[in-house]
Design an enzyme around this catalytic site. Sequence first.
Site, short mmCIF file in Angstrom:
data_model
loop_
_atom_site.label_atom_id
_atom_site.label_comp_id
_atom_site.label_asym_id
_atom_site.label_seq_id
_atom_site.Cartn_x
_atom_site.Cartn_y
_atom_site.Cartn_z
N GLY B 46 -5.58 5.99 -15.65
CA GLY B 46 -4.44 6.92 -15.17
C GLY B 46 -3.15 6.79 -16.07
CB CYS B 47 -2.14 4.43 -18.72
SG CYS B 47 -1.89 3.32 -17.21
CD GLN B 48 1.97 10.12 -22.09
OE1 GLN B 48 2.63 9.21 -21.95
NE2 GLN B 48 2.27 11.42 -22.62
#
Lengths: 437, 133
Positions: B46-48
């Site tokens: 879920g992290c860029q």
Amino acid sequence: MTLIRFFVLVFFFALPAAAELRIDVTGARSEPTPVAFPDIGAYTPETQAIAADMARVIESDLVRSGLFRIVNRDAYIQHLASVSDRPRFADWQAIKAHALIQAQLDAMPDGAIRISFRLWDVFMQQQMEDRVLSTAPDGWRKLAHRVADIVYSRITGETGYFDTKVAFISETGNQRKRTKRLAVMDSDGANVRYLTDGADMVLTPRFSPNMREIAYFSYKGGQPRVYIMDLATNASRLVGQFAGMTFAPRFSPDGRKLIMSLATRGNSDIYLHDLATGQTTQLTNNPAIDTSPSFAPDGKKIVFNSDRSGRQQLYVMDADGGNVRRISFGEGSYATPVWSPRGDYIAFTKIKDGQFHIGLMRPDGAGERLIVNGWAVEAPSWAPNGRVLSFFRQEPWDERGAGGRTKIYTIDVTGYHEQLIPTPQDASSPAWSPLLH
Amino acid sequence: MTERELLENFSCLTDWEDKYRYLIELGDALPAFPEADKTPAHAVPGCQSRVWMTHRRRGDRHFFNIAGDAHIVRGLAAILLVLVDGRTVAEIQSVDFDAAFRRLGLLEHLSPTRRNGFASLVQRVQESAREDA
């Protein structure tokens, strides 16, 4: 005649200042005091078996305190057949015993067992105790702890602590998937009784002052909250109806209230909850995490930890939340403060430079000293006499979750006499009960 | 480093550029993260950018190690660690991270994707403590 009297007087006063047998448990480390403890006299096969079991428990209690050792029984010169035999002190002095425990166990017509025992000061040739205690036969273990408590108390001047219970968390399984159950045991690890089935994670058990209940933190139903279990029925009830999570509970000294942290809107403060009326009073109001409250034995003050100044430090406030002052100023962070039942010390966990410690300080913060350290040592809990602490150690564990065993130990306030309490499984978070008798 | 010190330091910095520079400094000071631990099991979804987290319990206290490809993520992680490292599971679950980061004046400057990514990291930290309590 007068001359003889004169010499008698001179002789009397020339004796060294005669002091009766006494151990100072707060003093410097000393060698364990040698105690002679002949077999408990018993005259039927049934009482002989119980007497042997009781002797083992009494000896184990005394030796585990670190203050006593039992003189090898092979060396005893005099045979004491019953509690009414008069000791020949020269025989006990010759084997360098300082104290002598003389005991006899009888079966009573009503089915009870009765122990009669005397504690002798061998050098002063004086009787220190002469007691008779009885119980139903299945209460023999408790009776043995009471005898050990009386011996400990008479020689140290402190209240005993052997006839007590310890609530704890029994742990099994891999560190990555640990099963934790609430349990209680005798102070020497006997009679383990499991109170929860391990389905819900449980932490931080605390005895109520009357020992009928245990407050604890649990994820029962997925919600982290404080519960109270009734030890007679094993039934648990949720404490209060709060919008946020509750944690870090402890009873007030009168047992009528529970003090704990309540987190609402992402902020943890300390609240006092009246168990009878359900009335709840907020004691701290600070954007920091205020937690781990513990009452002074007189109920007038509360110690807690807070990160309001930066790192977690210890603070003391009045029971109404007023007059807050910081008492810890050392490097590192301080957690889980707990006020001694004697009022003279506050025990805590300290984390500094990657090491965990158990330490003590005076209630004004003076005289900090660390008595235990390790990779993980935590959860100090006082014996009811305020002279001995229990805590747990955890060993390191690897990436796969192997290792990391947890065990409960006791240690006295001098930092000596660390002793394992043997448990069937791993054990953590000990909470010592008040004295049972 | 404590939350109070962070607050004092960030409050001295008025414009976002200075805050950003300080955030990067904090991230650079994160403890070393072993390359061997940068595995899919430790990756935070879920992290860029790529973020990894390892967690270890010592007694009742939880310790974390975080690594990230992006400077700003490392900085945010450093602040997160100030708030959670060495805490009990109850304490970690009781922290309002949004409020803490808002106090530091950081949240409003992050892009929505960055904020979501950071929320994933916070969630992962809280879950790790919860699952291993």
